[in-house]
Structure formats: structure tokens, C-alpha cells
Motif scaffolding. Structure first.
Motif, PDB file in Angstrom:
ATOM      1  N   ARG A  91       0.835  -1.202   0.000  1.00 50.87           N
ATOM      2  CA  ARG A  91       0.000   0.000   0.000  1.00 50.87           C
ATOM      3  C   ARG A  91       0.872   1.255   0.000  1.00 50.87           C
ATOM      4  NH1 ARG A  91      -5.012  -1.496   0.255  1.00 50.87           N
ATOM      5  NH2 ARG A  91      -5.604  -3.463   1.261  1.00 50.87           N
ATOM      6  N   LEU A  94       1.912   1.705  -3.525  1.00 48.51           N
ATOM      7  CA  LEU A  94       0.869   2.280  -4.386  1.00 48.51           C
ATOM      8  C   LEU A  94       0.730   3.777  -4.140  1.00 48.51           C
ATOM      9  CD1 LEU A  94      -1.959  -0.410  -4.293  1.00 48.51           C
ATOM     10  CD2 LEU A  94      -0.233  -0.030  -6.046  1.00 48.51           C
ATOM     11  N   ASP A  95       0.809   4.193  -2.867  1.00 47.30           N
ATOM     12  CA  ASP A  95       0.710   5.627  -2.566  1.00 47.30           C
ATOM     13  C   ASP A  95       1.881   6.388  -3.160  1.00 47.30           C
ATOM     14  OD1 ASP A  95      -0.611   5.025   0.772  1.00 47.30           O
ATOM     15  OD2 ASP A  95      -1.607   5.184  -1.176  1.00 47.30           O
ATOM     16  N   ASP A 100      -2.902   1.909  -8.676  1.00 53.50           N
ATOM     17  CA  ASP A 100      -4.023   1.303  -7.986  1.00 53.50           C
ATOM     18  C   ASP A 100      -3.865  -0.202  -7.793  1.00 53.50           C
ATOM     19  OD1 ASP A 100      -5.765   3.522 -10.005  1.00 53.50           O
ATOM     20  OD2 ASP A 100      -5.715   3.711  -7.826  1.00 53.50           O
ATOM     21  N   VAL A 116      -4.624  -4.019  -3.886  1.00 53.79           N
ATOM     22  CA  VAL A 116      -5.461  -3.167  -4.730  1.00 53.79           C
ATOM     23  C   VAL A 116      -5.922  -1.998  -3.875  1.00 53.79           C
ATOM     24  CG1 VAL A 116      -7.550  -3.014  -6.104  1.00 53.79           C
ATOM     25  CG2 VAL A 116      -6.218  -5.120  -6.109  1.00 53.79           C
ATOM     26  N   ARG A 117      -5.788  -0.790  -4.396  1.00 48.53           N
ATOM     27  CA  ARG A 117      -6.199   0.397  -3.636  1.00 48.53           C
ATOM     28  C   ARG A 117      -7.685   0.315  -3.314  1.00 48.53           C
ATOM     29  NH1 ARG A 117      -3.740   5.216  -3.156  1.00 48.53           N
ATOM     30  NH2 ARG A 117      -2.340   4.778  -4.915  1.00 48.53           N
ATOM     31  N   THR A 119     -11.521   1.254  -2.403  1.00 48.84           N
ATOM     32  CA  THR A 119     -12.539   2.248  -2.739  1.00 48.84           C
ATOM     33  C   THR A 119     -13.776   1.942  -1.921  1.00 48.84           C
ATOM     34  OG1 THR A 119     -13.537   0.950  -4.524  1.00 48.84           O
ATOM     35  CG2 THR A 119     -11.648   2.343  -5.100  1.00 48.84           C
ATOM     36  N   TYR A 142     -15.093  -1.928 -11.691  1.00 45.33           N
ATOM     37  CA  TYR A 142     -14.076  -1.072 -12.269  1.00 45.33           C
ATOM     38  C   TYR A 142     -13.306  -1.820 -13.354  1.00 45.33           C
ATOM     39  CZ  TYR A 142     -14.903   1.682  -8.049  1.00 45.33           C
ATOM     40  OH  TYR A 142     -15.474   2.410  -7.059  1.00 45.33           O
ATOM     41  N   TYR A 144      -9.500  -2.208 -15.028  1.00 47.25           N
ATOM     42  CA  TYR A 144      -8.099  -2.023 -14.678  1.00 47.25           C
ATOM     43  C   TYR A 144      -7.247  -2.204 -15.924  1.00 47.25           C
ATOM     44  CZ  TYR A 144      -9.743  -2.641  -9.900  1.00 47.25           C
ATOM     45  OH  TYR A 144     -10.410  -2.514  -8.726  1.00 47.25           O
ATOM     46  N   ASN A 163      -3.614   0.716 -13.298  1.00 47.39           N
ATOM     47  CA  ASN A 163      -4.455   1.842 -12.889  1.00 47.39           C
ATOM     48  C   ASN A 163      -5.906   1.426 -12.973  1.00 47.39           C
ATOM     49  OD1 ASN A 163      -2.669   3.837 -12.128  1.00 47.39           O
ATOM     50  ND2 ASN A 163      -2.501   4.711 -14.176  1.00 47.39           N
ATOM     51  N   ARG A 164      -6.714   2.000 -12.091  1.00 49.51           N
ATOM     52  CA  ARG A 164      -8.151   1.751 -12.098  1.00 49.51           C
ATOM     53  C   ARG A 164      -8.829   2.814 -12.964  1.00 49.51           C
ATOM     54  NH1 ARG A 164      -9.052   2.159  -6.961  1.00 49.51           N
ATOM     55  NH2 ARG A 164      -9.061  -0.072  -6.455  1.00 49.51           N
ATOM     56  N   ASP A 166     -12.422   4.377 -13.979  1.00 44.91           N
ATOM     57  CA  ASP A 166     -13.771   4.412 -13.450  1.00 44.91           C
ATOM     58  C   ASP A 166     -14.624   5.413 -14.221  1.00 44.91           C
ATOM     59  OD1 ASP A 166     -12.706   6.335 -10.542  1.00 44.91           O
ATOM     60  OD2 ASP A 166     -12.680   6.776 -12.668  1.00 44.91           O
TER      61      ASP A 166
END
Length: 593
Positions: A91, A94-95, A100, A116-117, A119, A142, A144, A163-164, A166
Motif C-alpha cells: 500500500r 501504491l501511494d 491502484d 489493490v487500492r 474504494t 471497475y 483495470y 491503474n483503475r 472508473d
């Protein structure tokens, strides 16, 4: 020449030919321009497809570059960590990279790290990247976009990043390309920027080989002509996964119809002018025609049949002969008309019977709606009583607090009994129990009742109650019902938690209460219908669309106003303004707020 039958025939044929030529010209003009509009919009749609393809390719190249770059970095790290440490490290990764999806696999395809980030609608990602080599994947909500690279380690580990994509991403692309879009998996739509009414017709109208189409496909959706084109998503779990580009031809074709109407009006004026000129040319025939007209009027009014002469061999003489024969046939048909009138009367009686049956059916429908409203309004007191019972079950509660919650339960039971009486008499004015009421006390009571729901949804409460607030003239139970509806709606609007602010104030004539949340907000279309009966944005299980309608009705019965301000992503604020002194109470539920 004016008396010649040939002149009259030529004049009539000229008028007929002019009308037919005008109609044919308008039809041909419409076809040519419509085809040109379709071709132009189709070229724009092809350009939009290319823009979308370039954006996806550029993003894929970026993800691949990130994967290659991070593979070199990950090769230097020790990934043999505990599952909790690996997830925490993932995590943070990812940040840091603003991605994502992260997954690291060994040479056998076993996941060492999978993150996975999160939501607000995230689903378990246990099978998200089980198929190696995919460029696109989805989890039912979503889309990806994924890229991978091999780590330079002896065990040939592989890193996947993604990346996600959306609805916000899709709306951004739609604004760039001036086309509405929808992400289609082959079985369902993940997210769309098209009108929600087009989703089901679009799904039913798509050809089975949509991804093989190289040109826009015309479809008729919701009585409008649309062009649809598909940009396939290669490397996905399904060969039918694609992004649909949709353009509505309605505005362009509407302009075309306006032009056709204007041209048709001009043509009608021209034809009318020619008709007037022709009428002047045959004015000498009016005298003979007048006698024939007088005979027709006598026939219409039921007077005695006027005598007509059939002298001459021109067209008017022939017309007179035909009129005499027609008059005789008309007398015969009067009897037939009377018989038809009798039959028509029978059919009208049958129609009235059918109408009464429809009215009875509508009454049954109204009873069903009132039942739904009664169920909805009784649910809130029941939930409040359940919350109080759960609080009373806590061992740490004091005797004084227990007494308060028992009193709250009694109040809610009384309110339920009152609701059943009022809702069964929904369309008739009821006797409201108006008395001096303290709005601060009502707000505090509602918050105490809703304590468990607020805590379970991680909603913080800010009380901004005005000191020395004057008492207003109203029904405390109904106002508690209104505020409770607003609080519950605010909780539903903040699924991930947030802040609910209740604020009271007053001026010389009114008491004002504001309920503001930091939730998802509403768009303009929703705001226009928010106080309509049976309108709801929730699922059928969550609500039937009566809560805010009842709130609006109660506030109007108190002679007050209720208003709402909101914007997507910026929260919602409901404002109630109620009179301090007794005022005229409006029962017009259709009045504007």
C-alpha cells in the motif's frame, strides 16, 4: 379561353404538379442532408475512437515503463515478509507511485504480494490478476489497465502494476471526444457516461460481432437515431470487452427538420399565391357555381330540394348532374347513418363500462401506494425503538439514562399509532396537534435516537444550537419525523463516514434548522425531483421514495418552507424555515417551495 374545360384542367394539373414537385424536393433534400449529417458525425466518431485508442496506448506505455522501472527496484528488496508486512509495504508502494494495483508473482504464478487500492465499492481482489499477460481486467465495478515486467532475480519473479479506470475517467474522455461512452464486458456495462435510459436498449441492440465493426453502426434508441462505434480492449478476459462510443443524431436532425419546415412553409406560400391567381382567372364561373352551392346549402339545412338544370355540355353541367345523383344517394344513406348512430351509442356505453373498470383499477393502485407509504413511515420508529433497546442492553447505562430511553420508546410507539391514523387518511386534512415546541430539544432527541446508526457508520455530529432559541408553534412528533428522515438520509449519503452538522437559528418571525452533511451530494436532475412522491435514488429495498415527500408535506402543513442545496461530491444541506407564531397552514402539496 376562361370558359374552356381544358383551361380548368390545365390549371388544376399545374397546381397538383407543383405540390408534388415541392413534396418530392423536400423529401430529396432531407435525404441528402441527413446522409451528409450521418457521414460527418460518423467521421467525428471515428476520430473520437482514434483519440481514445491513442490515450489508452499512451497510458499502456506509461504503465509498462513504470513496471520496468519498478522491477529493477523490487529486485533489490526482500519480499519474503509476513502477509501483513507485505500488504502494508504494497500500500505504501501504491501511494508512492500513484497506482491502484500491485502484484508480485514467483515463476510458478503464485502471488507473493497482491494489493489493490481500496474504494468505497471495492470487491475482494483474490482473482483479479490470476491470468498473466492481460492488459485489461475488471472486477464487476471497475476496469483495470495492467502492465508487467520481469524482475532481474534468479527465481524470475514478475511484477504487475495497473491503474483503475472508473466513471470519472470515462466522463473526462467523453468531454474530450464530445462522445458519450460505455465500458462493456460482453455481458454487462461496468460504467457509462450515456443517459441511463439508453443502457438497456443499447445492450439489446448491439450486434454479436460489435468489436469487428470498422465503421459506426446506426441504431434507433429511445426514438432517437444514434451512431455507435466500438473500441476493443485487446488483452482482456473476454474478446468482446470494449469501450462503446455513442453519438446522438437528434440535435443535428432536429435542425434539419426545422429547415424542412421553413422550406415547406415557403413552398406552401408559393402554391397558395398561384392558387389565388388561378382563382382570379376563373372568377366568371362563380355565378354558375353559386347556384350549385345554394342547392348544397338547402341539402345541408334540410330544406326542400332546389331545382337544378343540366343544360350545356361543359364540366359544370356534368357536375350538376352528378350532384343530383349524389343528393339522391345521400337520402338513401341517411337511413344507414341512423343505423350507424345506434351502433355508435352501443359502443359508447361499452366504453363507459371500460372506463369505470379502469377507474377501479386506479383505486387499487392508489391503495398499494398508500400501503407502501405506511410501511416506509413505520420503519423509522421501529428502527428507533430497536436502537433504544440495544442501548438499554448495555451494562454501563445509568438508571437515569435508562429512564430517558424508555420515555423515547414510549414516544416512538405513540408516533407509530399516530402515523397509522394519519397515513390511512392521507389525502384529507388531519387535525394537527400544534403547541409551543423547542426545536433544540427535538434535534437533541433525534440525535440520541440515532446514536447507534451514527456510530456504526462513523459519522461525527456537530451541534450548533442557538442559545435562547424561541419556541415555535408546531407538532413536535411530526417535526421529529422530518428531522429523523433528514438525519437518516444524511447517514446514507456518507457510506464512508463523514460529518453531520445540525444548526439552529432564529429571526423575528421564524426558527431555522439546517442539516448539512459531507456526503456524495446530488446533481441538478435529482434536485428537481427530490421532493416528488415515490422518487428515490436508493434501491427498492432501501426505500420507496416517500421520506422527503412526507417531510415536504409536514413542513408545508406548518406554514413553513424547506429547501435543499447540493452539488456532486460537495455534500448536501437541507434548510427548514418554520414560523414562530401560528400562521395560515397550506395543504396544497403541489405548491412550489
Amino acid at each position: 379561353m376562361l370558359k374552356s374545360p381544358l383551361f380548368l384542367r390545365v390549371t388544376l394539373w399545374a397546381l397538383l404538379a407543383g405540390g408534388l414537385l415541392t413534396v418530392a424536393s423536400l423529401w430529396l433534400f432531407g435525404r441528402i442532408v441527413a446522409d451528409r449529417v450521418v457521414k460527418t458525425v460518423g467521421e467525428e466518431l471515428v476520430t473520437s475512437q482514434r483519440v481514445l485508442r491513442n490515450l489508452l496506448d499512451q497510458q499502456q506505455e506509461f504503465l509498462h515503463a513504470v513496471a520496468v522501472n519498478q522491477a529493477e527496484y523490487l529486485a533489490t528488496l526482500d519480499l519474503n515478509k509476513s502477509a501483513q508486512d507485505a500488504e502494508e509495504w504494497g500500500r505504501n508502494f501504491l501511494d508512492l507511485t500513484m497506482l491502484d494495483v500491485l502484484q508480485v508473482e514467483d515463476s510458478n504464478g503464485n502471488a507473493l504480494v497482491r494489493v489493490v487500492r481500496e474504494t468505497s465499492h471495492a470487491v475482494p481482489d483474490t482473482e483479479l490478476l490470476d491470468l498473466g499477460g492481460l492488459r485489461f481486467q475488471h472486477d464487476g465495478l471497475y476496469l483495470y489497465q495492467i502492465a508487467s515486467a520481469e524482475l532481474s532475480t534468479p527465481d524470475k519473479r514478475r511484477v504487475f502494476v495497473g491503474n483503475r479506470l472508473d466513471a470519472r475517467w470515462l466522463w473526462g474522455i467523453s468531454e474530450i471526444t464530445r462522445s458519450r461512452m460505455a465500458v462493456f464486458t460482453g455481458q454487462q456495462f461496468l460504467f457509462v457516461s450515456v443517459d441511463s435510459t439508453l443502457i438497456q436498449p443499447l445492450k439489446e441492440s448491439l450486434p454479436w460481432d460489435m468489436t469487428a465493426a470498422t465503421r459506426p453502426i446506426p441504431l434507433d434508441l429511445e426514438e432517437h437515431r444514434h451512431l455507435v462505434m466500438c473500441e476493443g480492449l485487446p488483452g482482456g478476459p473476454s474478446p468482446d470487452m470494449c469501450v462503446l462510443l455513442v453519438r446522438d443524431l437528434g440535435p443535428e436532425l432536429s435542425v434539419l427538420r426545422d429547415v424542412q419546415t421553413s422550406v415547406g412553409a415557403l413552398a406552401a406560400i408559393i402554391v397558395l399565391t398561384v392558387t389565388v391567381i388561378g382563382g382570379i382567372a376563373i372568377s366568371r364561373m362563380i355565378a354558375r357555381i353559386r347556384r350549385l352551392n345554394q342547392a348544397a346549402l338547402a341539402l345541408e339545412t334540410g330544406a326542400a330540394d332546389a331545382a337544378l338544370e343540366e343544360r350545356g355540355g361543359d364540366e359544370l353541367a356534368s357536375l350538376t348532374k352528378q350532384f343530383i345523383e349524389m343528393r339522391a344517394r345521400l337520402r338513401e344513406r341517411q337511413c344507414e347513418l341512423e343505423r350507424l348512430n345506434t351502433r355508435l351509442l352501443q359502443q359508447m356505453n361499452e366504453l363507459k363500462l371500460t372506463q369505470r373498470q379502469l377507474v377501479q383499477s386506479e383505486k387499487f393502485s392508489t391503495v398499494g401506494k398508500l400501503s407502501a407509504q405506511l410501511s416506509h413511515e413505520l420503519n423509522n420508529p421501529i428502527c428507533n425503538i430497536q436502537n433504544c433497546v440495544e442501548v438499554l442492553g448495555k451494562p454501563s447505562i445509568s438508571k437515569a439514562e435508562s429512564g430517558e430511553y424508555v420515555q423515547l420508546i414510549r414516544d416512538e410507539v405513540s408516533r407509530m399509532a399516530k402515523l397509522t391514523r394519519q397515513l390511512l387518511d392521507f389525502h384529507r386534512p388531519s387535525q394537527e396537534e400544534f403547541r409551543p415546541t423547542d426545536m433544540n430539544s427535538i434535534a437533541d432527541s433525534v440525535l440520541r435516537i440515532s446514536t447507534l446508526q451514527l456510530e456504526s457508520k462513523r459519522v461525527a455530529v456537530q451541534r450548533e444550537f442557538a442559545d435562547g432559541l424561541p419556541q415555535l408553534w408546531g407538532d413536535g412528533d411530526q417535526l421529529k419525523q422530518v428531522l429523523l428522515n433528514l438525519v437518516l438520509n444524511a447517514i446514507d449519503a456518507m457510506p464512508g463516514g463523514g460529518t453531520l452538522t445540525l444548526r439552529t437559528s432564529a429571526d423575528s418571525e421564524h426558527v431555522v434548522l439546517e442539516a448539512a452533511d459531507t456526503g456524495i451530494g446530488m446533481d441538478e436532475a435529482t434536485l428537481e425531483k427530490i421532493f416528488n412522491a415515490f422518487f428515490t435514488t436508493k434501491s427498492e429495498v432501501a426505500g420507496v421514495g416517500l421520506g422527503l415527500f412526507v417531510c415536504y408535506r409536514v413542513v408545508r402543513l406548518h406554514g413553513g418552507l424547506i429547501d435543499v442545496t447540493s452539488a456532486p461530491g460537495e455534500g448536501t444541506t437541507f434548510t427548514m424555515k418554520l414560523p414562530i407564531r401560528p400562521a395560515h397552514v397550506s395543504t396544497d402539496e403541489g405548491a412550489s417551495v
